[in-house]
Write a protein that holds these residues in place. Structure first.
Motif, PDB file in Angstrom:
ATOM      1  N   ALA A 232      16.128   0.439   0.460  1.00 21.61           N
ATOM      2  CA  ALA A 232      15.314   0.200   1.654  1.00 21.61           C
ATOM      3  C   ALA A 232      14.376  -0.970   1.375  1.00 21.61           C
ATOM      4  CB  ALA A 232      14.516   1.453   1.993  1.00 21.61           C
ATOM      5  N   LEU A 233      13.996  -1.650   2.421  1.00 29.98           N
ATOM      6  CA  LEU A 233      13.166  -2.842   2.222  1.00 29.98           C
ATOM      7  C   LEU A 233      11.728  -2.453   1.896  1.00 29.98           C
ATOM      8  CD1 LEU A 233      14.607  -5.114   5.027  1.00 29.98           C
ATOM      9  CD2 LEU A 233      15.272  -4.941   2.626  1.00 29.98           C
ATOM     10  N   LEU A 234      11.009  -3.441   1.407  1.00 34.80           N
ATOM     11  CA  LEU A 234       9.583  -3.255   1.144  1.00 34.80           C
ATOM     12  C   LEU A 234       8.788  -3.704   2.358  1.00 34.80           C
ATOM     13  CD1 LEU A 234       8.937  -4.741  -2.394  1.00 34.80           C
ATOM     14  CD2 LEU A 234       9.009  -2.343  -1.747  1.00 34.80           C
ATOM     15  N   THR A 235       7.710  -3.026   2.611  1.00 38.24           N
ATOM     16  CA  THR A 235       6.791  -3.513   3.642  1.00 38.24           C
ATOM     17  C   THR A 235       5.453  -3.772   2.975  1.00 38.24           C
ATOM     18  OG1 THR A 235       5.934  -1.349   4.207  1.00 38.24           O
ATOM     19  CG2 THR A 235       7.896  -2.060   5.382  1.00 38.24           C
ATOM     20  N   GLY A 236       4.590  -4.492   3.688  1.00 38.55           N
ATOM     21  CA  GLY A 236       3.240  -4.723   3.171  1.00 38.55           C
ATOM     22  C   GLY A 236       2.438  -3.433   3.299  1.00 38.55           C
ATOM     23  N   ALA A 237       1.219  -3.483   2.805  1.00 35.97           N
ATOM     24  CA  ALA A 237       0.375  -2.290   2.818  1.00 35.97           C
ATOM     25  C   ALA A 237       0.142  -1.809   4.248  1.00 35.97           C
ATOM     26  CB  ALA A 237      -0.951  -2.584   2.129  1.00 35.97           C
ATOM     27  N   GLU A 238       0.174  -2.751   5.210  1.00 33.64           N
ATOM     28  CA  GLU A 238      -0.072  -2.381   6.605  1.00 33.64           C
ATOM     29  C   GLU A 238       1.148  -1.683   7.207  1.00 33.64           C
ATOM     30  OE1 GLU A 238       1.264  -5.802   6.344  1.00 33.64           O
ATOM     31  OE2 GLU A 238      -0.258  -5.799   4.795  1.00 33.64           O
ATOM     32  N   GLY A 239       2.228  -1.594   6.445  1.00 35.24           N
ATOM     33  CA  GLY A 239       3.395  -0.898   6.964  1.00 35.24           C
ATOM     34  C   GLY A 239       4.355  -1.816   7.690  1.00 35.24           C
ATOM     35  N   LYS A 240       3.988  -3.091   7.789  1.00 37.45           N
ATOM     36  CA  LYS A 240       4.884  -4.030   8.472  1.00 37.45           C
ATOM     37  C   LYS A 240       5.584  -4.908   7.438  1.00 37.45           C
ATOM     38  CE  LYS A 240       1.890  -5.983  11.077  1.00 37.45           C
ATOM     39  NZ  LYS A 240       0.628  -5.945  11.691  1.00 37.45           N
ATOM     40  N   LEU A 241       6.703  -5.458   7.852  1.00 39.64           N
ATOM     41  CA  LEU A 241       7.340  -6.456   7.003  1.00 39.64           C
ATOM     42  C   LEU A 241       6.398  -7.640   6.994  1.00 39.64           C
ATOM     43  CD1 LEU A 241      11.039  -6.359   8.128  1.00 39.64           C
ATOM     44  CD2 LEU A 241      10.162  -5.948   5.841  1.00 39.64           C
ATOM     45  N   SER A 242       5.790  -7.918   5.869  1.00 34.70           N
ATOM     46  CA  SER A 242       4.756  -8.937   5.939  1.00 34.70           C
ATOM     47  C   SER A 242       5.260 -10.261   5.399  1.00 34.70           C
ATOM     48  CB  SER A 242       3.511  -8.481   5.205  1.00 34.70           C
ATOM     49  OG  SER A 242       3.702  -8.617   3.821  1.00 34.70           O
ATOM     50  N   LYS A 243       4.704 -11.296   5.948  1.00 32.56           N
ATOM     51  CA  LYS A 243       5.026 -12.646   5.511  1.00 32.56           C
ATOM     52  C   LYS A 243       4.607 -12.834   4.071  1.00 32.56           C
ATOM     53  CE  LYS A 243       5.188 -16.693   8.338  1.00 32.56           C
ATOM     54  NZ  LYS A 243       4.502 -17.461   9.336  1.00 32.56           N
ATOM     55  N   ARG A 244       3.458 -12.240   3.760  1.00 36.84           N
ATOM     56  CA  ARG A 244       2.915 -12.401   2.422  1.00 36.84           C
ATOM     57  C   ARG A 244       3.898 -11.915   1.360  1.00 36.84           C
ATOM     58  NH1 ARG A 244      -0.539 -13.796  -0.899  1.00 36.84           N
ATOM     59  NH2 ARG A 244      -1.282 -12.464  -2.574  1.00 36.84           N
ATOM     60  N   LEU A 245       4.546 -10.776   1.642  1.00 31.79           N
ATOM     61  CA  LEU A 245       5.483 -10.238   0.654  1.00 31.79           C
ATOM     62  C   LEU A 245       6.629 -11.190   0.386  1.00 31.79           C
ATOM     63  CD1 LEU A 245       6.181  -6.464   1.041  1.00 31.79           C
ATOM     64  CD2 LEU A 245       5.024  -7.732  -0.748  1.00 31.79           C
ATOM     65  N   GLY A 246       7.048 -11.888   1.432  1.00 27.91           N
ATOM     66  CA  GLY A 246       8.150 -12.834   1.284  1.00 27.91           C
ATOM     67  C   GLY A 246       7.768 -14.048   0.473  1.00 27.91           C
ATOM     68  N   SER A 247       6.453 -14.238   0.272  1.00 23.73           N
ATOM     69  CA  SER A 247       6.044 -15.446  -0.448  1.00 23.73           C
ATOM     70  C   SER A 247       5.311 -15.105  -1.739  1.00 23.73           C
ATOM     71  CB  SER A 247       5.144 -16.309   0.437  1.00 23.73           C
ATOM     72  OG  SER A 247       3.974 -15.583   0.738  1.00 23.73           O
ATOM     73  N   LEU A 248       4.913 -13.844  -1.896  1.00 23.54           N
ATOM     74  CA  LEU A 248       4.159 -13.476  -3.093  1.00 23.54           C
ATOM     75  C   LEU A 248       5.091 -13.536  -4.296  1.00 23.54           C
ATOM     76  CD1 LEU A 248       1.555 -12.418  -4.347  1.00 23.54           C
ATOM     77  CD2 LEU A 248       2.265 -10.110  -3.729  1.00 23.54           C
TER      78      LEU A 248
END
Ligand code: GLU
Length: 443
Positions: A232-248
């Motif tokens: 399953a995919l990862l989401t950011g802490a807010e529960g959404k697929l975050s842009k930050r995760l894609g760039s961190l």
């Protein structure tokens, strides 16, 4: 059967949290089963692939402790792809198609307008030899599609998701090669998986639909499909697929003081039914590693949690593991004294500075000034070779009647310039008699 996994990044950027996790799972599955872990550089797209990212991927994997057993590059394997392609064209499993992207867009719009799914209509399969000759004589170069077999459903038992079933008639024949001869991801990946004897394809669930197509490619190539695990995919802490995760990426995490052990410990367990174990070692993480323990819901990646795991791991790191990153002169005793107070390794330098001085202590007046004067006197006569902090505070307690905060805090402030920090019993011997006396006298 020897287990063989592969991590297959495209060198179009640095590794980010999502693909570090994929790399980790592949590495862990291979290691947990005495198998092999391969790095496959997916660089068929010459325009977007960059050599500096190939180097960065290797470095990042090494830093993470996930070095591969072997590496292959798709750009070295074009001759193999061509041979398999030619055979599949001859067998009628790959066919040329001549539509422009505008024509394909229009077809999709018409289908959607009629309430139909936008599936490629296979018009190219209806062309006669003469039609094709005419198009080619007009200078139209074909792109190439893989002809799906519509006769039976595609099924596999996903190690994470359980039984999966796709009806190939609901899918477009995938384009596998562009008109300029360049390869899309789908077919070379299946060819490599067969050729390299990959037993387990472990990747994110964004690839589930690709798997349905690739299972047919494995069959067309005469290979046995590997086992699949789609996390399953990862989401950011807010529960959404975050842009930050894609760039961190590794570079940013590393610059922020995150240790590779913390990234591994957290990502190994996120989204599984097992609790996160802040352990610097891989062995305990490998012991329980099982795709059956992975959940199907998106897993939350929280940078705050990573920072906590990081601190807990730093508190366990032995001196030998960090010595080359500590300030010159900082020895094992000093490391062990300050280690419990660190969130990042870089903070060790701050405490080393406190030990070495000078420290910037606020001026003290009144009773506390008298107290520090008494402390300086007592410190001059305690035995520094044996637990000087206990000796000093015991003496001051008896002499002044102070206790608790009133006893300890003025000393800590004068000696370190701070209100909080490592255990003074460990710190004071490192500060040493001369510096301690000078600091207490100044107070
Ligand atoms: N290069 C592909 C990607 O990064 C590989 C996918 C796969 O694991 O097959 O998405």
């Amino acid at each position: 059967m020897t287990i063989v996994t592969r991590f297959a990044p495209s060198p179009t950027g640095r590794l980010h949290v999502g693909n570090i996790r994929t790399a980790l799972f592949n590495w862990m599955w291979a290691r947990a089963n005495g198998g092999r872990f391969l790095l496959r550089i997916d660089d068929t797209d010459a325009a977007r692939s960059e050599e500096r990212f190939v180097a960065a991927i290797r470095e990042d994997l090494a830093w993470l402790g996930l070095a591969p057993d072997d590496e292959v590059r798709q750009s070295d394997r074009f001759a193999l792809y061509q041979a398999r392609f030619d055979a599949l064209v001859a067998a009628g499993r790959i066919y040329p198609a001549y539509e422009t992207s505008q024509e394909l867009d229009l077809k999709r719009k018409v289908q959607l307008g009629r309430g139909l799914p936008p599936i490629y209509d296979r018009a190219a399969l209806a062309l006669s030899d003469a039609d094709r000759a005419r198009l080619e004589a007009d200078g139209v170069r074909p792109h190439w599609r893989f002809r799906l077999d519509h006769d039976a459903p595609v099924e596999w038992d996903d190690l994470v998701r359980g039984p999966q079933r796709f009806d190939p008639a609901t899918m477009s024949d995938p384009v596998i090669r562009r008109a300029d001869g360049s390869w899309l991801y789908m077919l070379p990946s299946a060819i490599d998986d067969v050729d390299l004897g990959i037993t387990h394809v472990v990747r994110g669930e964004d690839h589930v639909a690709n798997t349905a197509l690739q299972i047919q490619m494995f069959a067309a190539l005469g290979g046995t499909p590997p086992a699949f695990a789609h996390a399953a995919l990862l989401t950011g802490a807010e529960g959404k697929l975050s842009k930050r995760l894609g760039s961190l990426g590794v570079d940013e995490l590393r610059a922020g003081g995150i240790e590779p052990q913390a990234i591994r410990a957290l990502l190994a367990r996120l989204g599984t039914s097992d609790p996160v174990e802040p352990t610097p070692e891989m062995t305990p993480l490998l012991a329980g590693f099982d795709f059956a323990r992975f959940g199907r819901a998106p897993a939350r990646f929280d940078e705050g949690e990573l920072a906590q795991v990081n601190a807990r791991i730093i508190h366990q790191l032995p001196y030998a593991a960090v010595a080359d990153r500590l300030p010159a002169g900082m020895d094992a005793r000093a490391w062990e004294a300050v280690r419990p107070n660190l969130s990042t390794l870089a903070e060790a330098a701050d405490w080393w500075q406190v030990i070495e001085g000078p420290v910037d202590a606020a001026a003290v007046e009144g009773e506390d000034a008298e107290y520090l004067a008494a402390a300086a006197e007592a410190a001059a006569s305690v035995d520094w070779s044996d637990a000087p902090w206990h000796a000093l505070t015991a003496r001051l307690k008896a002499a002044t009647g102070r206790k608790g905060k009133a006893l300890f805090l003025p000393l800590r402030r004068a000696l370190t310039g701070r209100d909080h920090g490592p255990d003074m019993a460990a710190l004071l011997p490192l500060i040493g008699r001369d510096r301690a006396l000078a600091r207490l006298r100044q107070g």
